[in-house]
Every structure is written in structure tokens, then in C-alpha cells.
Scaffold this motif. Structure first.
Motif, mmCIF file in Angstrom:
data_model
loop_
_atom_site.group_PDB
_atom_site.id
_atom_site.type_symbol
_atom_site.label_atom_id
_atom_site.label_comp_id
_atom_site.label_asym_id
_atom_site.label_seq_id
_atom_site.Cartn_x
_atom_site.Cartn_y
_atom_site.Cartn_z
ATOM 1 N N TYR A 288 66.255 69.316 110.331
ATOM 2 C CA TYR A 288 67.120 69.399 109.150
ATOM 3 C C TYR A 288 66.295 69.588 107.880
ATOM 4 O O TYR A 288 66.767 70.176 106.908
ATOM 5 N N LYS A 289 65.043 69.128 107.903
ATOM 6 C CA LYS A 289 64.162 69.234 106.735
ATOM 7 C C LYS A 289 63.435 70.579 106.652
ATOM 8 O O LYS A 289 62.765 70.845 105.664
ATOM 9 N N PHE A 290 63.534 71.408 107.681
ATOM 10 C CA PHE A 290 62.868 72.716 107.654
ATOM 11 C C PHE A 290 63.464 73.555 106.515
ATOM 12 O O PHE A 290 64.617 73.344 106.113
ATOM 13 N N PRO A 291 62.719 74.536 106.030
ATOM 14 C CA PRO A 291 63.248 75.401 104.963
ATOM 15 C C PRO A 291 64.531 76.117 105.398
ATOM 16 O O PRO A 291 64.741 76.379 106.584
ATOM 17 N N LYS A 292 65.365 76.405 104.445
ATOM 18 C CA LYS A 292 66.636 77.095 104.726
ATOM 19 C C LYS A 292 66.408 78.443 105.420
ATOM 20 O O LYS A 292 67.258 78.902 106.180
ATOM 21 N N THR A 293 65.256 79.049 105.172
ATOM 22 C CA THR A 293 64.959 80.330 105.813
ATOM 23 C C THR A 293 64.832 80.196 107.330
ATOM 24 O O THR A 293 64.914 81.182 108.051
#
Length: 117
Positions: free
Chosen positions: A26-31
Motif C-alpha cells: 500500500y505504501k508503494f508509489p502510485k505508479t
């Protein structure tokens, strides 16, 4: 009342691992929403899903086959963790913690699969 698979420690640990990895992804970049984040979440969920599916109304060879799917999914999660570390989406400490959990879960799953007759 409970299903047989709910008593399995490997299923319980796979469920815990799934929630932990989901929080990390969930913390990964939106990309990465439709790439690495989606991939790791689907793979980690597949571990517990295959354990439960294989345990219900299946013959022992079928259960072994589903355990193999679960083990392969765990390998996929580990590879995604490596990618996340290389891309600096997770810290080395987060990686080490999840890697150790995955390693122990893998050993438990392989041992369990080998006991299925």
C-alpha cells in the motif's frame, strides 16, 4: 465449527503474511498500483488461497499440487520484495523481516507438502 484448513499453521501464517505484505504494498508509489503493488498482493493472497483450496475435498495428489502452487506464489512474493528493495520502496530492515518470515514459511510449507501421502 471450522474448516480443516483453518487449523493449519501454514494457512494461519500465510494469512498473517498476506496482511503484512498488503500493508507494505500500500505504501508503494502510485505508479506501481497496477504493476508491482498489484502483483505482490495477488501473489501473497494466492498462498493462503491455494492451501485452503487444496485441502477441501481433494485427493492427496491434488493437495500436493495446490501446495506446489502456494510455494511458487511465495517465491513470487520474495522476488517482488527484492524488486521493492532495489527500487527503494521498502527499507533493508523491512525487506529482511519479510524475507525471514517468507523463508521460514517456505520451509514449513515444503515440510508439510512432503508429509502429504
Amino acid at each position: 465449527m471450522e474448516f480443516k484448513f483453518e487449523k493449519l499453521i501454514i494457512w494461519q501464517k500465510a494469512m498473517d503474511f498476506g496482511e503484512e505484505i498488503y500493508s507494505i504494498a500500500y505504501k508503494f508509489p502510485k505508479t506501481e498500483l497496477f504493476n508491482l503493488s498489484s502483483q505482490i498482493r495477488r501473489a501473497v493472497d494466492s498462498i493462503a488461497l491455494n492451501i485452503s483450496e487444496g485441502s477441501i475435498g481433494q485427493s492427496n495428489p491434488d493437495f500436493k499440487r495446490f501446495m506446489n502452487y502456494a510455494i511458487r506464489s511465495l517465491g513470487e512474493v520474495v522476488t517482488c520484495l527484492h524488486k521493492a528493495k532495489r527500487r527503494e520502496y521498502i527499507s533493508v530492515e523491512e525487506f529482511d523481516t519479510q524475507y525471514e518470515f517468507a523463508f521460514n514459511l517456505m520451509n514449513m510449507m515444503v515440510a508439510f507438502k512432503n508429509k502429504i501421502r
